[in-house]
Write a protein that holds these residues in place. Structure first.
Motif, short mmCIF file in Angstrom:
data_model
loop_
_atom_site.label_atom_id
_atom_site.label_comp_id
_atom_site.label_asym_id
_atom_site.label_seq_id
_atom_site.Cartn_x
_atom_site.Cartn_y
_atom_site.Cartn_z
N GLU A 246 0.82 -0.80 -0.15
CA GLU A 246 0.05 0.29 0.53
C GLU A 246 0.41 1.37 0.23
O GLU A 246 1.98 1.31 0.60
CB GLU A 246 -1.14 0.06 1.19
CG GLU A 246 -1.79 1.26 1.03
CD GLU A 246 -3.45 1.46 1.93
OE1 GLU A 246 -3.56 2.15 3.10
OE2 GLU A 246 -2.95 0.34 3.34
N ARG A 266 3.46 1.71 2.93
CA ARG A 266 3.11 1.67 4.64
C ARG A 266 4.67 0.71 5.18
O ARG A 266 4.42 -0.44 4.55
CB ARG A 266 1.48 0.89 4.45
CG ARG A 266 1.39 0.31 5.76
CD ARG A 266 0.19 -0.26 5.92
NE ARG A 266 -1.21 0.68 5.40
CZ ARG A 266 -2.04 2.53 5.64
NH1 ARG A 266 -1.62 2.14 7.12
NH2 ARG A 266 -2.94 2.69 5.36
N GLU A 280 1.46 0.44 10.86
CA GLU A 280 0.31 1.27 10.20
C GLU A 280 0.86 2.75 10.17
O GLU A 280 0.86 3.55 10.20
CB GLU A 280 -0.62 1.79 11.99
CG GLU A 280 -1.41 0.22 12.12
CD GLU A 280 -2.89 0.25 10.97
OE1 GLU A 280 -2.93 1.77 10.62
OE2 GLU A 280 -2.72 -0.64 10.94
N TRP A 282 4.09 5.26 8.31
CA TRP A 282 3.97 5.18 6.92
C TRP A 282 6.34 5.40 5.84
O TRP A 282 6.46 6.15 7.21
CB TRP A 282 3.72 6.05 5.59
CG TRP A 282 1.91 6.42 6.18
CD1 TRP A 282 1.37 6.15 6.72
CD2 TRP A 282 1.64 4.98 4.59
NE1 TRP A 282 -0.22 5.84 6.57
CE2 TRP A 282 -0.18 4.77 5.62
CE3 TRP A 282 2.17 4.44 3.19
CZ2 TRP A 282 -1.33 4.68 4.40
CZ3 TRP A 282 0.72 4.30 2.74
CH2 TRP A 282 -0.22 4.23 3.01
#
Length: 357
Positions: A246, A266, A280, A282
């Motif tokens: 992602e 991610r 969770e 980045w």
């Protein structure tokens, strides 16, 4: 002068009786050395009248030749006997495994550069290269760097004593973007390239080194837009990490792109391990954007007719994230233990069919 037949018989007996090479050499010296029996007789030739000297000299020379031949023949026989003895007593066990030989491997940087090239080649990109030493125009001016930009200062860039035609000092390139400039100056669109190679900046810590590797991409044509850029990078990241990853794009600023963005992936941290594609948090991984119209114009193209996108990322950093290497400085430390642990088989080339790594 003694009877030559008896002398030859005695000397041949000593030669033939020699049981090793050392004894044979002693027999040769006793017969043919400077103080050998034949040599001493040769010295007596000067005391003879011419006719006797002629006959005796011929006979002694013939005797010397026969004795030398006998020594040679005996030496060959002894060497052959010694070889046969070794062959009879020394055995080779052909069932034993071969001795291990140190084998080389592919450095992680070379491996990752190959993986990147394979992915982008499937998208129609070609690889371009350029010089490590650049001039001000290709490294800064053509890329829309203003005169007071921090990258033009010595705390960021390695400057050389040599200068270009305009009197500006040459530099060790700070990115592979000059390859994009050279391509646009020498090739008519459409353009779809990646530029890979060494780059240099005044920086050194756990995640930065004065010399590192970059891959940058460039697409120039008449219809490319930001959506194409996002799709290209999303496809690349998933292919490189060999899993669904992602991503998100955030606005940013670069002198050579407008609009500009950074792409994050991610990830999560588990102890010392970084897991890409889950968690969770980045992490920024790619800088990108639409090529600035000033850059297109500086490279001799009409920005009203052509547009495109560009992106760039650190090869070494991608290698660290994928293969779990904690310190960038180890890449260039020439530690054979590190290289042995992290290298890749030389005969297995990355490909998308069987897997990059």
């Amino acid at each position: 002068m003694d009877d030559l037949d008896k002398l030859e018989s005695d000397l041949r007996g000593e030669i033939d009786a020699a049981q090793d090479l050392r004894a044979l050499d002693d027999a040769r010296i006793a017969a043919l050395g400077k103080k050998g029996r034949v040599s001493l007789m040769m010295r007596e030739l000067g005391q003879m009248d011419p006719e006797q000297r002629k006959q005796a000299g011929q006979a002694l020379n013939a005797l010397r030749q026969r004795l030398e031949d006998a020594v040679t023949a005996r030496r060959q026989a002894l060497e052959e006997a010694h070889l046969n003895e070794r062959l009879a007593t020394e055995r080779a066990d052909v069932s034993l495994p071969v001795r291990p030989r140190p084998q080389g491997g592919v450095h992680p940087v070379s491996q990752v550069m190959e993986e990147i090239a394979v992915i982008f080649s499937e998208m129609g990109f070609v690889v371009r290269e350029g010089p490590d030493i650049e001039d001000d125009f290709h490294n800064f001016t053509a890329l829309n760097f203003p005169p007071d930009h921090p990258a033009r200062e010595t705390h960021d860039t390695f400057f050389l004593e040599e200068t270009d035609k305009d009197g500006n000092p040459l530099v060790l390139r700070t990115h592979t973007s000059p390859v994009q400039v050279r391509t646009m100056l020498n090739q008519k669109p459409p353009i779809r390239i990646i530029a890979q190679g060494r780059t240099y900046r005044c920086d050194s810590d756990q995640t930065h080194t004065p010399m590192f590797h970059q891959t940058e991409g460039l697409v120039i044509d008449k219809a490319t837009n930001m959506g194409h850029l996002k799709g290209c990078l999303m496809e690349f990241i998933s292919a490189y990490f060999e899993r669904d990853v992602e991503v998100r794009f955030r606005p940013h600023h670069f002198p050579f792109t407008e609009p500009s963005a950074e792409m994050d992936v991610r990830y999560e941290r588990a102890g010392d391990e970084i897991r890409i594609g889950q968690g969770e948090d980045w992490m920024e991984i790619v800088g990108c954007g639409m090529v600035h119209p000033n850059v297109i114009a500086n490279c001799g193209l009409d920005p009203k007719e052509y547009q495109g996108f560009a992106f760039g990322f650190g090869v070494d950093r991608l290698a660290m994230l994928k293969y779990g290497m904690p310190d960038l400085r180890d890449f260039f430390a020439a530690d054979s233990r590190w290289l042995k642990h992290y290298n890749f088989p030389a005969l297995i080339q990355p490909n998308l069919a069987t897997g990059l790594s």
